[in-house]
Design a protein around this motif. Structure first.
Motif, short mmCIF file in Angstrom:
data_model
loop_
_atom_site.label_atom_id
_atom_site.label_comp_id
_atom_site.label_asym_id
_atom_site.label_seq_id
_atom_site.Cartn_x
_atom_site.Cartn_y
_atom_site.Cartn_z
N UNK A 53 80.69 47.47 61.59
CA UNK A 53 81.59 46.70 62.45
C UNK A 53 81.11 45.26 62.58
N UNK A 54 82.04 44.33 62.30
CA UNK A 54 81.80 42.91 62.50
C UNK A 54 82.68 42.37 63.61
N UNK A 55 83.07 43.22 64.55
CA UNK A 55 83.90 42.77 65.67
C UNK A 55 83.17 41.67 66.43
N UNK A 56 83.89 40.57 66.68
CA UNK A 56 83.29 39.42 67.34
C UNK A 56 82.61 38.46 66.40
N UNK A 57 82.40 38.88 65.15
CA UNK A 57 81.75 38.03 64.16
C UNK A 57 82.70 37.60 63.06
N UNK A 58 83.75 38.38 62.83
CA UNK A 58 84.67 38.10 61.74
C UNK A 58 86.10 38.15 62.25
N UNK A 59 86.96 37.28 61.76
CA UNK A 59 88.36 37.25 62.19
C UNK A 59 89.23 37.55 60.97
N UNK A 60 89.98 38.62 61.05
CA UNK A 60 90.87 39.03 59.98
C UNK A 60 91.78 40.13 60.49
N UNK A 61 92.45 40.81 59.59
CA UNK A 61 93.32 41.89 60.04
C UNK A 61 92.56 43.19 60.25
N UNK A 62 91.27 43.23 59.84
CA UNK A 62 90.42 44.38 60.11
C UNK A 62 88.99 43.87 60.25
N UNK A 63 88.20 44.53 61.11
CA UNK A 63 86.88 44.01 61.47
C UNK A 63 85.73 44.86 60.94
N UNK A 115 85.78 43.95 51.59
CA UNK A 115 85.81 45.41 51.38
C UNK A 115 86.43 46.13 52.57
N UNK A 116 86.38 45.50 53.75
CA UNK A 116 87.03 46.12 54.92
C UNK A 116 88.53 46.30 54.67
N UNK A 117 89.14 45.27 54.09
CA UNK A 117 90.57 45.34 53.81
C UNK A 117 90.89 46.35 52.71
N UNK A 118 90.05 46.39 51.67
CA UNK A 118 90.26 47.35 50.59
C UNK A 118 90.14 48.77 51.14
N UNK A 119 89.15 49.01 51.98
CA UNK A 119 88.95 50.33 52.57
C UNK A 119 90.15 50.74 53.42
N UNK A 120 90.70 49.80 54.17
CA UNK A 120 91.86 50.14 55.01
C UNK A 120 93.03 50.59 54.15
N UNK A 121 93.31 49.90 53.07
CA UNK A 121 94.42 50.32 52.21
C UNK A 121 94.11 51.63 51.50
N UNK A 122 92.85 51.89 51.22
CA UNK A 122 92.49 53.19 50.63
C UNK A 122 92.78 54.31 51.62
N UNK A 123 92.50 54.07 52.89
CA UNK A 123 92.84 55.07 53.92
C UNK A 123 94.35 55.29 53.98
N UNK A 124 95.11 54.22 53.85
CA UNK A 124 96.56 54.36 53.90
C UNK A 124 97.08 55.12 52.68
N UNK A 125 96.39 55.00 51.55
CA UNK A 125 96.74 55.81 50.39
C UNK A 125 96.61 57.29 50.72
N UNK A 126 95.52 57.65 51.38
CA UNK A 126 95.32 59.04 51.81
C UNK A 126 96.45 59.48 52.72
N UNK A 127 96.81 58.65 53.70
CA UNK A 127 97.88 59.00 54.64
C UNK A 127 99.19 59.22 53.89
N UNK A 128 99.53 58.31 53.01
CA UNK A 128 100.80 58.41 52.31
C UNK A 128 100.88 59.68 51.46
N UNK A 129 99.81 59.96 50.71
CA UNK A 129 99.81 61.13 49.83
C UNK A 129 99.84 62.43 50.64
N UNK A 130 99.07 62.49 51.72
CA UNK A 130 99.04 63.70 52.54
C UNK A 130 100.40 63.95 53.18
N UNK A 131 101.03 62.92 53.72
CA UNK A 131 102.34 63.10 54.34
C UNK A 131 103.37 63.49 53.28
#
Length: 462
Positions: A53-63, A115-131
């Motif tokens: 976690x880089x909360x408070x240290x990094x500003x983006x769409x995921x921390x 890599x935080x952003x890449x990881x988030x989209x990888x999680x969404x790949x899991x969600x999409x395929x499972x659903x």
């Protein structure tokens, strides 16, 4: 503490998967909860855990590198599935974008943050395929939608308290910002409205969900949310009217005119309160235009992107915001460009924006194409509603970046998964009704069991 909670959650995936396989009533509860959870993302303790976690240290769409309760449930569901797969054409567009985002790490100033952003989209790949896998079975999509309806009901309670109890001019519900709530509402409003217009059983909960969602949208006092919701309602009604006019649809048109007369004063009052407290100054300073200019300057200098999750870092620290005329306050300089397409292009370059658009377009076209072909049944109408929801979210994203936020992404990729799952099942049933032996693919065997036994398309559906 958080890692202990994560360990316990993963330990629960096996018993949950066994319950999904063996307990008849459990899938309904499971998928209803799955539909609710994204609406609680910002308000539920331990909803997600930051492995880094880089909360408070990094500003983006995921921390950070995060895992959430939704991810854990998706793993449990994945373990419960039998043989079968989702075809590559459903998965490839998202995989291509994940690849483009991963390549952008080579240009990133902080590869770990990218890599935080890449990881988030990888999680969404899991969600999409499972659903998608889950929606090969009838009723799963309805269970998820019922969960979404309950999630929106919780936001309605919060919105009413914020508007009339706290006097907020722009209610944000259980999310952090009203724009997130407005975008999330699209994924609830249009699928439920499509089923309501079709006449699918359960009219009461569909009607209540549509009314609750409209009230939530109005009390956000977001011009884009209200305007695009109205556009989507008219577009959906026009498509379904072309599919076949019924007494129910004519009654909806009359009821809509009456409802508009009632709701219009409420909407006007909400906007009046907002603009009294924060008058528009766009004639003096257009913040969205300034952000767009900053993003365009970044693209000019970095055609391959600066790294996903890097817009603010680069725009703020390398002079692009200043050149673009973004207001010098810390709040403004720390804000993300209010356009998802400029954000994708600035961070992942020209290859990334092509992949991003492909990722968005394929499920929308699938929904509208299959939905129109199956427009005389409930599944087809739901697909049209989901397709319109995606289209309105995409148009809305020209004025907001929140489609990159995890709360909206869970709903977005869940909707995509429902589209693929329902479409594959309807295709399998349709193919099984034809005198052609072409149903040997594993996903078709799973989706079309009843059809493979000699039943006609349409039997064994909702």
């Amino acid at each position: 503490m958080k890692f202990a909670a994560l360990f316990i959650a993963f330990a629960c995936t096996v018993p949950i998967s066994l319950l999904l396989r063996s307990t008849p009533g459990f899938p309904r509860l499971f998928w209803t909860v799955f539909g609710i959870l994204p609406f609680m993302a910002a308000s539920m303790p331990l909803f997600d855990v930051g492995l880094i976690s880089w909360a408070g240290e990094w500003i983006g769409f995921v921390y950070g590198l995060e895992l959430s309760l939704v991810d854990i449930l998706a793993v449990a569901a994945l373990l419960s599935f039998g043989p079968g797969r989702i075809p590559l054409w459903c998965k490839l567009p998202l995989l291509i974008y994940i690849g483009a985002a991963a390549l952008s790490m080579l240009q990133a100033y902080e590869p770990l943050a990218a890599s935080f952003g890449v990881w988030q989209f990888a999680r969404m790949f899991l969600i999409m395929v499972v659903v998608a896998r889950a929606c090969l079975e009838p009723k799963t999509a309805i269970y998820i939608m019922q969960g979404m309806a309950l999630g929106m009901a919780a936001h309605l309670v919060a919105v009413l308290h914020q508007r009339f109890g706290l006097g907020l001019s722009q209610a944000h519900g259980l999310f952090i910002h009203q724009n997130t709530l407005g975008m999330a509402a699209h994924m609830v409003l249009f699928p439920h409205l499509a089923l309501l217009l079709y006449g699918y059983r359960g009219t009461r909960w569909q009607l209540l969900t549509v009314m609750a969602t409209l009230l939530v949208v109005i009390f956000t006092a977001s011009r884009a949310s209200v305007g695009f919701s109205a556009l989507g309602i008219m577009l959906l009604y026009a498509i379904l009217a072309l599919a076949g006019m019924t007494q129910r649809k004519m009654l909806f048109a009359l009821s809509g005119a009456v409802a508009l007369a009632i709701i219009a004063p409420v909407a006007i009052s909400s906007f009046d309160k907002r603009f009294d407290e924060a008058p528009l100054t766009e004639d003096q300073y257009d913040e969205r235009a300034a952000f767009n200019r900053a993003a365009s300057f970044i693209v000019d200098d970095h055609p391959l992107g600066v790294g996903t999750n890097h817009y603010v870092h680069v725009a703020k620290n390398y002079g692009y915001s200043e050149r673009a005329g973004v207001a010098p306050s810390e709040v403004n300089r720390n804000n993300i460009v209010h356009n998802a397409y400029w954000l994708a292009m600035a961070e992942t370059g020209y290859p990334g924006i092509v992949a991003f658009c492909l990722m968005l377009i394929v499920p929308m076209i699938t929904a509208l194409r299959t939905g129109w072909r199956e427009r005389h049944n409930a599944e087809g109408n739901l697909l049209i509603g989901c397709g319109v929801a995606l289209l309105i979210a995409y148009i809305h994203s020209m004025y907001e970046w929140v489609i990159f936020g995890k709360e909206v992404q869970y709903l977005l990729f869940t909707t995509m998964g429902m589209i693929f799952g329902i479409s594959l099942r309807m295709n399998a049933l349709r193919d099984a009704a034809l005198p052609v032996r072409n149903i040997a693919m594993p996903y078709r065997r799973q989706a079309g069991t009843a059809a493979a036994q000699g039943k006609l398309a349409g039997e064994g559906t909702w």
